[in-house]
Design a protein around this motif. Sequence first.
Motif, PDB file in Angstrom:
ATOM      1  N   SER A 187       4.657  10.890   1.374  1.00 39.79           N
ATOM      2  CA  SER A 187       4.218   9.566   0.928  1.00 39.79           C
ATOM      3  C   SER A 187       4.766   8.517   1.875  1.00 39.79           C
ATOM      4  N   ALA A 188       4.154   7.339   1.821  1.00 35.91           N
ATOM      5  CA  ALA A 188       4.636   6.198   2.600  1.00 35.91           C
ATOM      6  C   ALA A 188       4.192   4.921   1.907  1.00 35.91           C
ATOM      7  N   THR A 189       5.032   3.906   1.973  1.00 38.35           N
ATOM      8  CA  THR A 189       4.701   2.598   1.412  1.00 38.35           C
ATOM      9  C   THR A 189       4.861   1.560   2.500  1.00 38.35           C
ATOM     10  N   PHE A 190       3.861   0.708   2.668  1.00 37.45           N
ATOM     11  CA  PHE A 190       3.957  -0.358   3.653  1.00 37.45           C
ATOM     12  C   PHE A 190       3.391  -1.646   3.081  1.00 37.45           C
ATOM     13  N   VAL A 247       0.840  -1.202   0.000  1.00 33.79           N
ATOM     14  CA  VAL A 247       0.000   0.000   0.000  1.00 33.79           C
ATOM     15  C   VAL A 247       0.872   1.248   0.000  1.00 33.79           C
ATOM     16  N   THR A 248       0.550   2.195  -0.877  1.00 35.31           N
ATOM     17  CA  THR A 248       1.249   3.477  -0.919  1.00 35.31           C
ATOM     18  C   THR A 248       0.242   4.599  -0.708  1.00 35.31           C
ATOM     19  N   VAL A 272      -4.612   6.700  -2.120  1.00 37.51           N
ATOM     20  CA  VAL A 272      -4.204   5.392  -1.629  1.00 37.51           C
ATOM     21  C   VAL A 272      -4.116   4.441  -2.817  1.00 37.51           C
ATOM     22  N   GLU A 273      -2.953   3.818  -2.974  1.00 36.72           N
ATOM     23  CA  GLU A 273      -2.730   2.837  -4.041  1.00 36.72           C
ATOM     24  C   GLU A 273      -2.444   1.487  -3.397  1.00 36.72           C
ATOM     25  N   VAL A 274      -3.106   0.441  -3.882  1.00 39.48           N
ATOM     26  CA  VAL A 274      -2.925  -0.898  -3.326  1.00 39.48           C
ATOM     27  C   VAL A 274      -2.584  -1.859  -4.467  1.00 39.48           C
ATOM     28  N   ASP A 319       8.941   2.458   3.261  1.00 40.30           N
ATOM     29  CA  ASP A 319       9.517   3.738   2.830  1.00 40.30           C
ATOM     30  C   ASP A 319       8.615   4.871   3.302  1.00 40.30           C
ATOM     31  N   THR A 320       9.217   5.948   3.799  1.00 45.93           N
ATOM     32  CA  THR A 320       8.466   7.128   4.224  1.00 45.93           C
ATOM     33  C   THR A 320       9.196   8.378   3.761  1.00 45.93           C
ATOM     34  N   SER A 321       8.465   9.277   3.117  1.00 46.12           N
ATOM     35  CA  SER A 321       9.012  10.570   2.725  1.00 46.12           C
ATOM     36  C   SER A 321       8.300  11.630   3.551  1.00 46.12           C
TER      37      SER A 321
END
Length: 376
Positions: free
Chosen positions: A177-180, A129-130, A219-221, A166-168
Amino acid sequence: MAEFDFSQGIEELRSKYDTIAKAVDLDALRGQIADLEKEASAPGLWDDPENAQKVTSRLSAAEAQLKRITSAGGRIDDVETLVELGREENDQDTLDEAEAEIKSVHQALADIEIQTLLDGEYDERSAVVTIRSGAGGVDAADWAQILLRMYLRWAERHGYKAKVMDTSYAEEAGIKSATFQVDAPYAYGRLSVEGGTHRLVRISPFDNQGRRQTSFAAVEVVPLVEATDHIDVPDTDIRVDTYCSSGPGGQGVNTTYSAVRITHLPTGIVVTMQDERSQIQNRAAAMAVLQSRLLVLRREEEAKKKKELAGDIKASWGDQMRSYVLHPYQMVKDLRTGYETSQTQAVFDGDIDAFIDAGIRWRHQQRREAQAEAEA
């Protein structure tokens, strides 16, 4: 107050149970469990830890699903006996207990039913998820961070393993942004209905005049790629940049060039990764996310071709999918399904299952209607 109709209640439970059992195919599920048990007991299983983890995870999920379904069937039999006992002895307390149990089993079957609707090609996979802040300045960056916390709390409530990759961070507050990643069976199937634009309306805590502010976050999944997906990414199609990882406010996390940014030149997709200390590990993680996004892109292109062949099919998602309002009233409303609640803090604390379930049912209905139109 109308008297509860026990006969109708039990009949509805049996009907729903039969529908679920048919959709799942319990004999096939038992066969799948038997096959997975053989794989899990193989002597060299843990020679490949990644594959072993997948096998044991799938076995655990299949066993849990079978247990939930068979347990629900047993509960229906038990509550029917309880109703008969209450009627024979004219015991209102027993009948009240039976009524509560019927409602409880109904909810359990509804939860199981959701699982049967997760039949997409990648639904059973883990999810990546981003979250990206959109229009709204510092409020939007803060909103993106609130959403990140919401989803991580949702995963925590279910006991799912979630890892921020990742976290910006934004300059003043929040995140750009963040990706988990969420590792759990059907994580993608469930979270995929959360994809889209999320809108927040509130009195801005960053506005000294106390004005109302509307903020947006996307939100992108995507499903986590597996070795069998065969997403070929030639080295000539990517540009890899390395840089030092950083934390909030520019605070240095380390002084080595371990963070990695991969740009896919043909599509312009950019993936950054800075969770691991090793540049090699970050590059591998970034490539996995890039392949996941390319997998979804390929799927979308295939769906687009099918849509062109079938004509205009009404099965698209609106860009703005959910609205969170904190002022002048408290309300979270999904604009696709119509589901809403005034318990905004509970939602921000990860209580979003009702929204996810409604989204899954909505998506299933959209697919059925699209298929019917295509076949007409």
